[in-house]
Motif scaffolding. Sequence first.
Motif, PDB file in Angstrom:
ATOM      1  N   LEU A 145       5.080  -3.365  -4.718  1.00  0.00           N
ATOM      2  CA  LEU A 145       6.200  -3.378  -3.692  1.00  0.00           C
ATOM      3  C   LEU A 145       7.324  -2.640  -4.344  1.00  0.00           C
ATOM      4  CD1 LEU A 145       5.747  -6.949  -2.567  1.00  0.00           C
ATOM      5  CD2 LEU A 145       4.974  -4.990  -1.357  1.00  0.00           C
ATOM      6  N   THR A 146       8.070  -2.155  -3.514  1.00  0.00           N
ATOM      7  CA  THR A 146       9.261  -1.512  -4.014  1.00  0.00           C
ATOM      8  C   THR A 146      10.234  -2.358  -4.906  1.00  0.00           C
ATOM      9  OG1 THR A 146       9.395  -0.400  -1.633  1.00  0.00           O
ATOM     10  CG2 THR A 146      11.261  -0.068  -3.366  1.00  0.00           C
TER      11      THR A 146
ATOM     12  N   SER B 181      11.142  -7.291  -1.947  1.00  0.00           N
ATOM     13  CA  SER B 181      10.243  -7.176  -1.051  1.00  0.00           C
ATOM     14  C   SER B 181       9.209  -8.614  -1.210  1.00  0.00           C
ATOM     15  CB  SER B 181       9.411  -5.818  -1.290  1.00  0.00           C
ATOM     16  OG  SER B 181      10.310  -4.744  -1.561  1.00  0.00           O
TER      17      SER B 181
ATOM     18  N   LEU C 145       0.788  -1.169   0.038  1.00  0.00           N
ATOM     19  CA  LEU C 145      -0.082   0.074   0.113  1.00  0.00           C
ATOM     20  C   LEU C 145       0.706   1.321  -0.168  1.00  0.00           C
ATOM     21  CD1 LEU C 145      -2.979  -1.188   2.483  1.00  0.00           C
ATOM     22  CD2 LEU C 145      -2.754  -1.015   0.078  1.00  0.00           C
TER      23      LEU C 145
ATOM     24  N   ASN D  81      -0.605  -5.118   4.110  1.00  0.00           N
ATOM     25  CA  ASN D  81       0.614  -4.247   3.906  1.00  0.00           C
ATOM     26  C   ASN D  81       1.505  -4.329   5.213  1.00  0.00           C
ATOM     27  OD1 ASN D  81       2.006  -2.103   2.402  1.00  0.00           O
ATOM     28  ND2 ASN D  81       1.776  -0.757   4.390  1.00  0.00           N
ATOM     29  N   ARG D  82       2.902  -4.501   5.104  1.00  0.00           N
ATOM     30  CA  ARG D  82       3.720  -4.739   6.251  1.00  0.00           C
ATOM     31  C   ARG D  82       3.571  -3.835   7.390  1.00  0.00           C
ATOM     32  NH1 ARG D  82      10.037  -3.522   4.835  1.00  0.00           N
ATOM     33  NH2 ARG D  82       9.049  -1.348   4.322  1.00  0.00           N
ATOM     34  N   THR D  83       3.383  -2.380   7.086  1.00  0.00           N
ATOM     35  CA  THR D  83       2.709  -1.387   8.019  1.00  0.00           C
ATOM     36  C   THR D  83       1.250  -1.644   8.012  1.00  0.00           C
ATOM     37  OG1 THR D  83       4.863  -0.224   7.475  1.00  0.00           O
ATOM     38  CG2 THR D  83       3.089   1.111   8.704  1.00  0.00           C
TER      39      THR D  83
ATOM     40  N   MET E 168       1.240   3.786  -5.281  1.00  0.00           N
ATOM     41  CA  MET E 168       0.728   2.958  -6.196  1.00  0.00           C
ATOM     42  C   MET E 168      -0.195   1.894  -5.803  1.00  0.00           C
ATOM     43  SD  MET E 168       0.749   3.208  -9.350  1.00  0.00           S
ATOM     44  CE  MET E 168       1.989   3.570 -10.399  1.00  0.00           C
TER      45      MET E 168
ATOM     46  N   LYS F 154      -1.462   1.606   7.132  1.00  0.00           N
ATOM     47  CA  LYS F 154      -1.970   2.397   5.914  1.00  0.00           C
ATOM     48  C   LYS F 154      -3.256   1.462   5.295  1.00  0.00           C
ATOM     49  CE  LYS F 154       2.996   3.242   4.355  1.00  0.00           C
ATOM     50  NZ  LYS F 154       3.940   2.896   3.662  1.00  0.00           N
TER      51      LYS F 154
ATOM     52  N   ALA G 159       2.438   4.350 -15.539  1.00  0.00           N
ATOM     53  CA  ALA G 159       1.381   5.626 -14.987  1.00  0.00           C
ATOM     54  C   ALA G 159       1.933   5.881 -13.761  1.00  0.00           C
ATOM     55  CB  ALA G 159      -0.066   4.883 -15.170  1.00  0.00           C
TER      56      ALA G 159
ATOM     57  N   SER H  94       8.576  -2.674  -9.644  1.00  0.00           N
ATOM     58  CA  SER H  94       9.538  -2.653 -10.735  1.00  0.00           C
ATOM     59  C   SER H  94      10.889  -3.506 -10.204  1.00  0.00           C
ATOM     60  CB  SER H  94      10.300  -1.191 -10.689  1.00  0.00           C
ATOM     61  OG  SER H  94      11.424  -0.883 -11.428  1.00  0.00           O
TER      62      SER H  94
HETATM   63  P1  NDP Z   1       7.101   2.440  -2.625  1.00  0.00           P
HETATM   64  O1  NDP Z   1       8.324   1.935  -2.729  1.00  0.00           O
HETATM   65  O2  NDP Z   1       6.283   3.430  -1.838  1.00  0.00           O
HETATM   66  O3  NDP Z   1       6.139   0.787  -2.181  1.00  0.00           O
HETATM   67  C1  NDP Z   1       6.130   0.344  -1.060  1.00  0.00           C
HETATM   68  C2  NDP Z   1       5.324  -0.617  -0.745  1.00  0.00           C
HETATM   69  O4  NDP Z   1       6.453  -1.950  -0.715  1.00  0.00           O
HETATM   70  C3  NDP Z   1       4.862  -0.473   0.695  1.00  0.00           C
HETATM   71  O5  NDP Z   1       3.716  -1.407   0.690  1.00  0.00           O
HETATM   72  C4  NDP Z   1       5.957  -1.244   1.657  1.00  0.00           C
HETATM   73  O6  NDP Z   1       5.559  -1.380   2.774  1.00  0.00           O
HETATM   74  C5  NDP Z   1       6.336  -2.356   0.716  1.00  0.00           C
HETATM   75  N1  NDP Z   1       7.651  -2.864   0.929  1.00  0.00           N
HETATM   76  C6  NDP Z   1       8.937  -2.276   0.662  1.00  0.00           C
HETATM   77  N2  NDP Z   1       9.937  -3.186   1.040  1.00  0.00           N
HETATM   78  C7  NDP Z   1       9.140  -4.054   1.630  1.00  0.00           C
HETATM   79  C8  NDP Z   1       9.664  -5.371   2.637  1.00  0.00           C
HETATM   80  N3  NDP Z   1      11.036  -5.561   2.711  1.00  0.00           N
HETATM   81  N4  NDP Z   1       8.756  -6.252   3.132  1.00  0.00           N
HETATM   82  C9  NDP Z   1       7.437  -5.884   2.932  1.00  0.00           C
HETATM   83  N5  NDP Z   1       6.992  -4.751   2.203  1.00  0.00           N
HETATM   84  C10 NDP Z   1       7.852  -3.904   1.821  1.00  0.00           C
HETATM   85  O7  NDP Z   1       6.390   2.229  -3.960  1.00  0.00           O
HETATM   86  P2  NDP Z   1       5.173   2.882  -4.917  1.00  0.00           P
HETATM   87  O8  NDP Z   1       3.700   2.351  -4.050  1.00  0.00           O
HETATM   88  O9  NDP Z   1       5.212   4.230  -5.282  1.00  0.00           O
HETATM   89  O10 NDP Z   1       5.283   1.990  -6.504  1.00  0.00           O
HETATM   90  C11 NDP Z   1       5.371   0.569  -6.121  1.00  0.00           C
HETATM   91  C12 NDP Z   1       5.991   0.028  -7.250  1.00  0.00           C
HETATM   92  O11 NDP Z   1       5.376   0.532  -8.576  1.00  0.00           O
HETATM   93  C13 NDP Z   1       7.376   0.382  -7.459  1.00  0.00           C
HETATM   94  O12 NDP Z   1       7.971  -0.852  -7.911  1.00  0.00           O
HETATM   95  C14 NDP Z   1       7.619   1.459  -8.433  1.00  0.00           C
HETATM   96  O13 NDP Z   1       8.519   1.456  -9.167  1.00  0.00           O
HETATM   97  C15 NDP Z   1       6.322   1.298  -9.424  1.00  0.00           C
HETATM   98  N6  NDP Z   1       5.928   2.353  -9.863  1.00  0.00           N
HETATM   99  C16 NDP Z   1       5.606   3.632  -9.296  1.00  0.00           C
HETATM  100  C17 NDP Z   1       5.084   4.607  -9.718  1.00  0.00           C
HETATM  101  C18 NDP Z   1       4.980   5.965  -8.884  1.00  0.00           C
HETATM  102  O14 NDP Z   1       4.756   7.188  -9.504  1.00  0.00           O
HETATM  103  N7  NDP Z   1       4.810   5.668  -7.561  1.00  0.00           N
HETATM  104  C19 NDP Z   1       4.965   4.667 -11.155  1.00  0.00           C
HETATM  105  C20 NDP Z   1       5.430   3.559 -12.004  1.00  0.00           C
HETATM  106  C21 NDP Z   1       5.579   2.395 -11.120  1.00  0.00           C
HETATM  107  P3  NDP Z   1       5.568  -0.513   4.021  1.00  0.00           P
HETATM  108  O15 NDP Z   1       4.189   0.565   3.761  1.00  0.00           O
HETATM  109  O16 NDP Z   1       5.472  -1.338   5.214  1.00  0.00           O
HETATM  110  O17 NDP Z   1       6.575   0.373   3.907  1.00  0.00           O
END
Ligand code: NDP
Length: 290
Positions: free
Chosen positions: A67-68, A72, A11, A33-35, A14, A38, A121, A94
Amino acid sequence: GSRSSVTVIGLGPMGRAMVSAFLKRGYEVTVWNRTSSKADEFVSKGAIRASTVNEALASNELVILSLTDYDSMYAILESVSEKLSGKVIVNLSSDSPEKVREAAKWLNERRAWHLTGGVLASPSEIGNKESITLYSGPSAIFEAHRKTLEVLTGTDYKGEDPGLAMLYYQIQIDVFWTVMLSYLHALAVARANGITAKQFLPYVSEILFTMPKLLEFYTPRVDSGMYHGDVEKLAMGLASIKHVVHTSKEAGVDASLPAAVLDVFKRGIASGHADDSFTILIEILKMSGA
Ligand code: NDP
């Protein structure tokens, strides 16, 4: 049940936009979601909070990950890997094509299906049919879930190879970040000279607007290995990018980005290509990557 349903794990900005889009279209959405906090805003809007990853998986056949990166995914699914059998994991995170291929294999070994998605997007464009997500993986699995995936964005299915959608995604993001940084670099030079982003906007837009025509011109030439310097020569390009580096330095702005470009141009000249088009540099890049 009669309602379509889906699980969304992740969460960030995106994933949150995706959950909103599904809720808006009347889907039953289970979130994890891990946290955990959210998820709060979505529970109040009708989403179901899974208290464990197991529960999130058990709720639906279709599980979307946002996810990042792909590490993850392992962090979340490794400990519940015996619960993956029969699941369709659509990973919209990604990473590199090789990482994606490994993950698809890892999931297949646990009797789960994997679909790769590269979302072209921003979060605000999710729920909009005009933006596109690139997909690859088993075509029957993609077709079976296309309707649900198209709640998020339009789709462009690239083929069976799970790495392929990611490759198409990364070659666009390659252009995206490099161009965006070059915009910021030029803006820093502009600002150092008292020119605002607003004043620069029509000019930077104009240069970007001419790019597709240029690419159209060079495409058949590059595809056929034709690097003839009839329109421009690399030696001219070298002089030109040098002026950019000098202008940057005069403005007191970090010139590392145009200097990196200059370095590649110099290597092209050193390889004897002064009279060829700058497009010969693709051969230089190929050599240094090998
Ligand atoms: P974030 O990096 O903010 O996503 C974070 C999410 O990944 C959170 O739910 C986070 O949990 C979780 N996470 C990260 N590491 C871990 C872990 N080790 N264990 C469990 N959960 C984990 O990215 P976005 O939401 O912005 O984007 C998601 C994907 O979409 C990415 O790959 C990004 O490259 C792609 N994308 C993003 C765009 C944008 O404009 N935002 C555009 C196009 C693609 P927690 O909340 O607990 O930290």
